[in-house]
Design a protein around this motif. Sequence first.
Motif, PDB file in Angstrom:
ATOM      1  N   LYS A   1     -16.892  54.961  -9.946  1.00  0.00           N
ATOM      2  CA  LYS A   1     -18.152  55.343 -10.586  1.00  0.00           C
ATOM      3  C   LYS A   1     -18.756  56.592  -9.940  1.00  0.00           C
ATOM      4  O   LYS A   1     -19.965  56.735  -9.836  1.00  0.00           O
ATOM      5  N   PHE A   2     -17.843  57.479  -9.529  1.00  0.00           N
ATOM      6  CA  PHE A   2     -18.214  58.776  -8.963  1.00  0.00           C
ATOM      7  C   PHE A   2     -19.129  58.641  -7.742  1.00  0.00           C
ATOM      8  O   PHE A   2     -19.857  59.564  -7.402  1.00  0.00           O
ATOM      9  N   LEU A   3     -19.061  57.464  -7.080  1.00  0.00           N
ATOM     10  CA  LEU A   3     -19.860  57.203  -5.870  1.00  0.00           C
ATOM     11  C   LEU A   3     -21.355  57.427  -6.112  1.00  0.00           C
ATOM     12  O   LEU A   3     -22.101  57.799  -5.211  1.00  0.00           O
ATOM     13  N   GLN A   4     -21.772  57.190  -7.337  1.00  0.00           N
ATOM     14  CA  GLN A   4     -23.187  57.356  -7.680  1.00  0.00           C
ATOM     15  C   GLN A   4     -24.045  56.338  -6.928  1.00  0.00           C
ATOM     16  O   GLN A   4     -23.744  55.144  -6.911  1.00  0.00           O
ATOM     17  N   ASP A   5     -25.124  56.814  -6.323  1.00  0.00           N
ATOM     18  CA  ASP A   5     -26.012  55.986  -5.508  1.00  0.00           C
ATOM     19  C   ASP A   5     -27.255  55.608  -6.321  1.00  0.00           C
ATOM     20  O   ASP A   5     -28.199  56.391  -6.431  1.00  0.00           O
ATOM     21  N   ARG A   6     -27.238  54.413  -6.875  1.00  0.00           N
ATOM     22  CA  ARG A   6     -28.359  53.974  -7.702  1.00  0.00           C
ATOM     23  C   ARG A   6     -29.623  53.712  -6.888  1.00  0.00           C
ATOM     24  O   ARG A   6     -30.740  53.846  -7.401  1.00  0.00           O
ATOM     25  N   GLN A   7     -29.467  53.343  -5.622  1.00  0.00           N
ATOM     26  CA  GLN A   7     -30.643  53.164  -4.775  1.00  0.00           C
ATOM     27  C   GLN A   7     -31.344  54.497  -4.530  1.00  0.00           C
ATOM     28  O   GLN A   7     -32.574  54.574  -4.512  1.00  0.00           O
ATOM     29  N   ALA A   8     -30.549  55.553  -4.337  1.00  0.00           N
ATOM     30  CA  ALA A   8     -31.140  56.887  -4.175  1.00  0.00           C
ATOM     31  C   ALA A   8     -31.873  57.300  -5.439  1.00  0.00           C
ATOM     32  O   ALA A   8     -32.925  57.952  -5.377  1.00  0.00           O
ATOM     33  N   MET A   9     -31.343  56.925  -6.589  1.00  0.00           N
ATOM     34  CA  MET A   9     -32.007  57.241  -7.846  1.00  0.00           C
ATOM     35  C   MET A   9     -33.365  56.539  -7.937  1.00  0.00           C
ATOM     36  O   MET A   9     -34.364  57.131  -8.351  1.00  0.00           O
ATOM     37  N   LYS A  10     -33.411  55.270  -7.520  1.00  0.00           N
ATOM     38  CA  LYS A  10     -34.677  54.539  -7.530  1.00  0.00           C
ATOM     39  C   LYS A  10     -35.684  55.157  -6.564  1.00  0.00           C
ATOM     40  O   LYS A  10     -36.894  55.089  -6.792  1.00  0.00           O
ATOM     41  N   ALA A  11     -35.151  55.787  -5.510  1.00  0.00           N
ATOM     42  CA  ALA A  11     -36.027  56.413  -4.513  1.00  0.00           C
ATOM     43  C   ALA A  11     -36.470  57.812  -4.933  1.00  0.00           C
ATOM     44  O   ALA A  11     -37.258  58.448  -4.219  1.00  0.00           O
ATOM     45  N   GLY A  12     -35.939  58.320  -6.059  1.00  0.00           N
ATOM     46  CA  GLY A  12     -36.412  59.610  -6.565  1.00  0.00           C
ATOM     47  C   GLY A  12     -35.357  60.650  -6.828  1.00  0.00           C
ATOM     48  O   GLY A  12     -35.632  61.661  -7.481  1.00  0.00           O
ATOM     49  N   ASN A  13     -34.132  60.457  -6.328  1.00  0.00           N
ATOM     50  CA  ASN A  13     -33.078  61.418  -6.622  1.00  0.00           C
ATOM     51  C   ASN A  13     -32.650  61.263  -8.076  1.00  0.00           C
ATOM     52  O   ASN A  13     -32.386  60.147  -8.535  1.00  0.00           O
ATOM     53  N   PHE A  14     -32.583  62.364  -8.818  1.00  0.00           N
ATOM     54  CA  PHE A  14     -32.381  62.261 -10.262  1.00  0.00           C
ATOM     55  C   PHE A  14     -31.023  61.684 -10.638  1.00  0.00           C
ATOM     56  O   PHE A  14     -30.914  60.842 -11.532  1.00  0.00           O
ATOM     57  N   THR A  15     -29.944  62.141  -9.995  1.00  0.00           N
ATOM     58  CA  THR A  15     -28.596  61.724 -10.396  1.00  0.00           C
ATOM     59  C   THR A  15     -27.964  60.681  -9.479  1.00  0.00           C
ATOM     60  O   THR A  15     -27.035  59.987  -9.894  1.00  0.00           O
ATOM     61  N   GLY A  16     -28.388  60.613  -8.225  1.00  0.00           N
ATOM     62  CA  GLY A  16     -27.708  59.759  -7.259  1.00  0.00           C
ATOM     63  C   GLY A  16     -26.356  60.302  -6.859  1.00  0.00           C
ATOM     64  O   GLY A  16     -25.505  59.578  -6.333  1.00  0.00           O
ATOM     65  N   ILE A  17     -26.127  61.594  -7.109  1.00  0.00           N
ATOM     66  CA  ILE A  17     -24.850  62.246  -6.797  1.00  0.00           C
ATOM     67  C   ILE A  17     -25.146  63.460  -5.935  1.00  0.00           C
ATOM     68  O   ILE A  17     -25.913  64.333  -6.334  1.00  0.00           O
TER      69      ILE A  17
END
Length: 438
Positions: free
Chosen positions: A320-336
């Motif tokens: 899953k392209f190492l996408q970080d969903r926790q980072a997304m919840k913290a404000g990073n738009f893509t988690g990538i």
Amino acid sequence: MLTREENDLLCRVEGDAPMGAIMKSHWLPACLIEEVAEPDCDPLKVRLVGIDLVAFRDTNGKIGVLDELCPHRRASLAYGRNEECGLRCLYHGWKFDTDGNAMELASEPAETGLVKKLKTRAYPVREAAGFVWVYLGDEATMPEFEPPVFQPQRDTKIAIAKFKVPVNWAQVLEGGIDSAHSSTLHSSDMVPARVASAQANENTWLRPSTDKSPRLQAQRTPFGFRYAALRRPIQNAQTHDYIRTTLFVAPYTVYIPPNNNYKVAILHVPVDDTNTDFYFLAFGDAATTPDTETWRKFLGATRGIDLNEDWSNKRTHENKFLQDRQAMKAGNFTGIRGIPNQDYVMWLTMGPIADRTKDTLGASDLAIVEFRKQMVEAALQYQKDGTVIGRTEPHIPANKLRSFEGVAPKTTDWRVVGLTEEELSLRGLAPPTSNAAE
């Protein structure tokens, strides 16, 4: 949208495809110099526009690029021995120099005289700006090698990141001329700020605009086209525009707007119909341009950490392209992490060759439409009379071209700002009278 036939003309480069012939009529980056840096280094397998090659540096430091398969029984020279100024096939010991001349045919009796007659195909090569360049077309019409757009001076500092991308070259390049996507996909890395013009620090690129829907205008040129993305600036929005001018230098280079520390160019080199060598470059003054290691770390493009040893990405569909969903919840738009990694995910989700018959295009896709139209026309023109886009007159050397970014009065003509004196002269124009960065 394109028809299926037009999409094939744009994307296909293998065999007798006209787009492949256009590519072969230009100097192409075969590999990085660092990949064949030392005399008698390991041979390097290279594939360009569907042609399999082998690159090597001989004992005296001379670079050669040959057809990969030995002319004897078609075994790969990429696994051969690089020794004593030649590349020796493991199968029967046939050995060739960097010019393709046979040096030894270990399995053949000397009296046959075959060694004096035999050659394998060797291609013209040059070393410049961190790359080994190769010419794959008809040598009778080979253009003189010129410094690339990212080497305006001989001593220009250049940092290069490389990715192997398992999709077609055109959908990769379209990302480079899509100014609108940067305000969304890269919004955590390209951050609006109250700055006078684009700036770069260790972690982010700053821009003087919050505008996510730029107004686009394009202008065809002898080298391809220029286009401007006009945005509302954070300051003086009533009287000024934030202008970002990008160049498409046919057939595979995009020169995007600079920041305060360095300029940026992108190369999209077709490996074959469904694979691309993607190079993302920073260049400029030695004091402010990052070194290669720092640049690759910034982009998330460090070999052995972010990338495999063959430059393929460790991010895949399977993980899953190492996408970080926790980072997304913290404000990073893509988690990538890393600007090109964010693009990489988009390219791969389109499939090996994007189906442009199903696109729904909008006003923000003006440059995409221009690219497709221009390159399909170029393929048809090549089929008609052999004309090669990017090799017609008037000719401006690539390293004389300039992209542009800055906040300027709304009365500023973007088509003039940022042009070199040569470009202005060719168009019969005078330099702009206003200061575009005021």
